[in-house]
Design a protein around this motif. Structure first.
Motif, PDB file in Angstrom:
ATOM      1  N   SER A 128       9.831  37.601   2.341  1.00 44.19           N
ATOM      2  CA  SER A 128      11.064  36.833   2.101  1.00 44.19           C
ATOM      3  C   SER A 128      12.224  37.366   2.938  1.00 44.19           C
ATOM      4  CB  SER A 128      11.424  36.838   0.617  1.00 44.19           C
ATOM      5  OG  SER A 128      11.586  38.163   0.143  1.00 44.19           O
ATOM      6  N   GLY A 129      12.289  38.683   3.106  1.00 37.67           N
ATOM      7  CA  GLY A 129      13.344  39.249   3.930  1.00 37.67           C
ATOM      8  C   GLY A 129      13.227  38.817   5.378  1.00 37.67           C
ATOM      9  N   ALA A 130      11.994  38.745   5.876  1.00 42.65           N
ATOM     10  CA  ALA A 130      11.776  38.294   7.247  1.00 42.65           C
ATOM     11  C   ALA A 130      12.127  36.814   7.392  1.00 42.65           C
ATOM     12  CB  ALA A 130      10.321  38.521   7.648  1.00 42.65           C
ATOM     13  N   ALA A 131      11.808  36.020   6.382  1.00 46.49           N
ATOM     14  CA  ALA A 131      12.140  34.591   6.428  1.00 46.49           C
ATOM     15  C   ALA A 131      13.646  34.408   6.498  1.00 46.49           C
ATOM     16  CB  ALA A 131      11.561  33.875   5.205  1.00 46.49           C
ATOM     17  N   MET A 132      14.382  35.165   5.695  1.00 49.27           N
ATOM     18  CA  MET A 132      15.837  35.041   5.706  1.00 49.27           C
ATOM     19  C   MET A 132      16.432  35.527   7.022  1.00 49.27           C
ATOM     20  SD  MET A 132      18.581  36.357   2.893  1.00 49.27           S
ATOM     21  CE  MET A 132      18.615  38.052   3.475  1.00 49.27           C
ATOM     22  N   ALA A 133      15.932  36.655   7.518  1.00 53.70           N
ATOM     23  CA  ALA A 133      16.444  37.190   8.783  1.00 53.70           C
ATOM     24  C   ALA A 133      16.142  36.240   9.934  1.00 53.70           C
ATOM     25  CB  ALA A 133      15.825  38.562   9.047  1.00 53.70           C
ATOM     26  N   SER A 134      14.941  35.675   9.943  1.00 52.43           N
ATOM     27  CA  SER A 134      14.570  34.731  10.996  1.00 52.43           C
ATOM     28  C   SER A 134      15.445  33.484  10.936  1.00 52.43           C
ATOM     29  CB  SER A 134      13.092  34.360  10.866  1.00 52.43           C
ATOM     30  OG  SER A 134      12.693  33.501  11.911  1.00 52.43           O
ATOM     31  N   ALA A 135      15.710  32.996   9.724  1.00 56.29           N
ATOM     32  CA  ALA A 135      16.556  31.816   9.568  1.00 56.29           C
ATOM     33  C   ALA A 135      17.965  32.086  10.080  1.00 56.29           C
ATOM     34  CB  ALA A 135      16.589  31.384   8.103  1.00 56.29           C
ATOM     35  N   LEU A 136      18.494  33.253   9.757  1.00 53.85           N
ATOM     36  CA  LEU A 136      19.847  33.583  10.201  1.00 53.85           C
ATOM     37  C   LEU A 136      19.934  33.710  11.721  1.00 53.85           C
ATOM     38  CD1 LEU A 136      21.037  36.165   7.520  1.00 53.85           C
ATOM     39  CD2 LEU A 136      22.207  34.053   8.161  1.00 53.85           C
ATOM     40  N   LEU A 137      18.947  34.396  12.320  1.00 54.52           N
ATOM     41  CA  LEU A 137      18.993  34.613  13.763  1.00 54.52           C
ATOM     42  C   LEU A 137      18.693  33.349  14.550  1.00 54.52           C
ATOM     43  CD1 LEU A 137      17.367  38.140  14.243  1.00 54.52           C
ATOM     44  CD2 LEU A 137      19.782  37.513  14.379  1.00 54.52           C
ATOM     45  N   ARG A 138      17.768  32.538  14.067  1.00 54.09           N
ATOM     46  CA  ARG A 138      17.335  31.380  14.842  1.00 54.09           C
ATOM     47  C   ARG A 138      18.095  30.099  14.507  1.00 54.09           C
ATOM     48  NH1 ARG A 138      13.546  34.824  16.154  1.00 54.09           N
ATOM     49  NH2 ARG A 138      12.087  34.265  17.823  1.00 54.09           N
ATOM     50  N   LEU A 139      18.462  29.933  13.249  1.00 56.64           N
ATOM     51  CA  LEU A 139      19.157  28.703  12.846  1.00 56.64           C
ATOM     52  C   LEU A 139      20.661  28.894  12.735  1.00 56.64           C
ATOM     53  CD1 LEU A 139      16.696  27.535  10.024  1.00 56.64           C
ATOM     54  CD2 LEU A 139      16.647  26.952  12.467  1.00 56.64           C
ATOM     55  N   GLY A 140      21.074  30.105  12.387  1.00 56.33           N
ATOM     56  CA  GLY A 140      22.496  30.386  12.230  1.00 56.33           C
ATOM     57  C   GLY A 140      23.033  29.892  10.891  1.00 56.33           C
ATOM     58  N   ARG A 141      24.266  30.307  10.579  1.00 59.17           N
ATOM     59  CA  ARG A 141      24.896  29.887   9.337  1.00 59.17           C
ATOM     60  C   ARG A 141      25.600  28.554   9.502  1.00 59.17           C
ATOM     61  NH1 ARG A 141      26.615  35.347   9.469  1.00 59.17           N
ATOM     62  NH2 ARG A 141      28.664  34.653  10.177  1.00 59.17           N
ATOM     63  N   LEU A 142      25.734  27.834   8.397  1.00 55.92           N
ATOM     64  CA  LEU A 142      26.547  26.625   8.390  1.00 55.92           C
ATOM     65  C   LEU A 142      28.015  27.002   8.551  1.00 55.92           C
ATOM     66  CD1 LEU A 142      24.999  24.553   5.445  1.00 55.92           C
ATOM     67  CD2 LEU A 142      24.921  23.977   7.877  1.00 55.92           C
ATOM     68  N   ARG A 143      28.775  26.124   9.159  1.00 56.32           N
ATOM     69  CA  ARG A 143      30.207  26.372   9.340  1.00 56.32           C
ATOM     70  C   ARG A 143      30.877  26.581   7.980  1.00 56.32           C
ATOM     71  NH1 ARG A 143      33.970  22.648   8.902  1.00 56.32           N
ATOM     72  NH2 ARG A 143      32.414  20.994   9.168  1.00 56.32           N
ATOM     73  N   GLY A 144      31.669  27.631   7.885  1.00 52.52           N
ATOM     74  CA  GLY A 144      32.394  27.909   6.655  1.00 52.52           C
ATOM     75  C   GLY A 144      31.653  28.769   5.662  1.00 52.52           C
ATOM     76  N   ILE A 145      30.424  29.167   6.010  1.00 52.36           N
ATOM     77  CA  ILE A 145      29.632  29.992   5.100  1.00 52.36           C
ATOM     78  C   ILE A 145      29.557  31.412   5.653  1.00 52.36           C
ATOM     79  CG2 ILE A 145      27.352  30.362   4.072  1.00 52.36           C
ATOM     80  CD1 ILE A 145      28.831  27.990   2.916  1.00 52.36           C
ATOM     81  N   ASP A 146      29.985  32.382   4.855  1.00 51.88           N
ATOM     82  CA  ASP A 146      29.937  33.783   5.277  1.00 51.88           C
ATOM     83  C   ASP A 146      28.569  34.402   5.050  1.00 51.88           C
ATOM     84  OD1 ASP A 146      32.793  34.635   6.058  1.00 51.88           O
ATOM     85  OD2 ASP A 146      33.106  33.565   4.175  1.00 51.88           O
ATOM     86  N   ARG A 147      27.922  34.046   3.931  1.00 50.24           N
ATOM     87  CA  ARG A 147      26.601  34.579   3.608  1.00 50.24           C
ATOM     88  C   ARG A 147      25.737  33.471   3.011  1.00 50.24           C
ATOM     89  NH1 ARG A 147      28.742  38.198   5.845  1.00 50.24           N
ATOM     90  NH2 ARG A 147      28.811  40.428   5.319  1.00 50.24           N
ATOM     91  N   PRO A 148      24.489  33.377   3.435  1.00 49.16           N
ATOM     92  CA  PRO A 148      23.594  32.416   2.780  1.00 49.16           C
ATOM     93  C   PRO A 148      23.195  32.945   1.406  1.00 49.16           C
ATOM     94  CG  PRO A 148      22.369  33.715   4.352  1.00 49.16           C
ATOM     95  CD  PRO A 148      23.804  34.143   4.491  1.00 49.16           C
TER      96      PRO A 148
END
Length: 341
Positions: free
Chosen positions: A107-127
């Motif tokens: 799960s940690g890898a899934a979250m890290a991969s999502a953050l690095l590859r997809l990025g955060r939505l505008r206005g969101i500091d943390r998913p």
């Protein structure tokens, strides 16, 4: 059933029962939900788990050379293995070849991969990872977030979680005006530590949500709240405890059913009721948790997920895609302009 056009990338190599159970759940989803599934992983292993009469034209397999193991540090793992199945699956969403990702792997890898590859939505500091829990009110779930993405949270993060959770609750869970609570040690606004008191104030002042106050532990499954926000440390403990309670309840029911012929007759009579009980309390029936706040739909499933859980996770992904969750969160203009943290 006709296809809705939703294309779901499945990390076929992630989880304790990969790839067999992952493939089985994906094929069932393709058949019953009408989604297109992209099985990401080692092609030969995936093919070996397909039913004998499956035509490869019916299933798309996307090759991935590596897998992130559970004992690897998430960030270094995804950077060291760019062709790992979770990275390839995320890249499919980034390139718009898929609408969502489902993974029962690290799960940690899934979250890290999502953050690095997809990025955060505008206005969101943390998913935040949002999990749906049953309540004592039939047909009325509660969404808890965060259940593991952020161990420590600033008050403004919790405010953002509340807005994202309200959008998901309204458009996917069908709650017209979701009631929001802040998990705390008491109902009074002044209860809790300094961060909790400040978060309470931010939530009360936000016109985008219907904040009705603090939620104590006993309120979580009461049906009073539709969305409850907390930091990921507390949320993850709550998630694991709730899963354990559900398993204990099911085991107690099995043990307390009468034995012998009378027991068989009684169980047959009660079968529909027992099935509904299982659907309400078994975490496998919910499939997984949604990673809210990244620029893509990502469902994180339990590591022990078998075919039914994967099926339900894909259903959750399809519902998020069909209800345009990303667009609706973004259109809420949730970027908080004032300094709130």
């Amino acid at each position: 059933m006709g296809s809705t056009g939703a294309r779901i990338a499945i990390d076929a190599m992630g989880g304790d029962h990969a790839p067999g159970e992952i493939v089985a759940g994906a094929l069932r989803a393709r058949e019953e939900l009408g989604v297109e599934v992209l099985l990401v992983g080692e092609p030969q292993q995936i093919k070996s788990k397909l039913p004998p009469k499956t035509h490869l034209g019916q299933v798309e397999i996307v090759p991935a050379e590596e897998t992130i193991t559970m004992d690897e540090e998430p960030l270094s793992g995804i950077r060291r293995k760019p062709k790992a199945s979770i990275n390839v699956a995320m890249d499919l969403v980034k390139s718009q070849r898929a609408d969502a990702v489902v993974s029962a792997g690290h799960s940690g890898a899934a979250m890290a991969s999502a953050l690095l590859r997809l990025g955060r939505l505008r206005g969101i500091d943390r998913p935040a990872i949002g999990a749906v829990f049953p309540t004592i009110v039939a047909g009325k779930p509660v969404l808890i977030l965060d259940v593991g993405a952020n161990v420590d949270c600033r008050p403004k993060f919790l405010e953002q979680f509340a807005v994202m959770g309200s959008v998901y609750s309204q458009y996917v869970l069908g709650i017209q005006e979701p009631s929001v609570g802040l998990l705390n040690i008491g109902e009074e606004d002044t209860k809790g530590n300094d961060a909790a008191v400040r978060a309470n104030q931010l939530l009360r002042e936000n016109p985008q949500i219907s904040f009705i106050g603090n939620a104590e532990g006993r309120d979580v499954l009461s049906g009073r709240f539709d969305v409850i926000v907390c930091d990921g440390f507390v949320g993850n403990v709550l998630l694991k405890f709730a899963e354990a309670v559900g398993e204990v309840l099911l085991q107690i029911i099995r043990e307390e059913l009468p034995q012998g012929l009378h027991g068989q007759i009684g169980t047959a009579i009660l079968k529909p009721n027992l099935k509904r009980i299982k659907q309400r309390v078994d975490h496998a029936e919910r499939g997984g948790a949604l990673l809210l706040g990244v620029d893509g739909i990502c469902i994180i499933s339990h590591g022990s997920s078998q075919a039914p859980s994967i099926f339900n996770a894909i259903r959750m992904a399809k519902e998020a895609v069909d209800n345009q969750v990303l667009h609706r969160i973004q259109s809420q203009n949730i970027s908080i302009q004032r300094e709130s943290g």
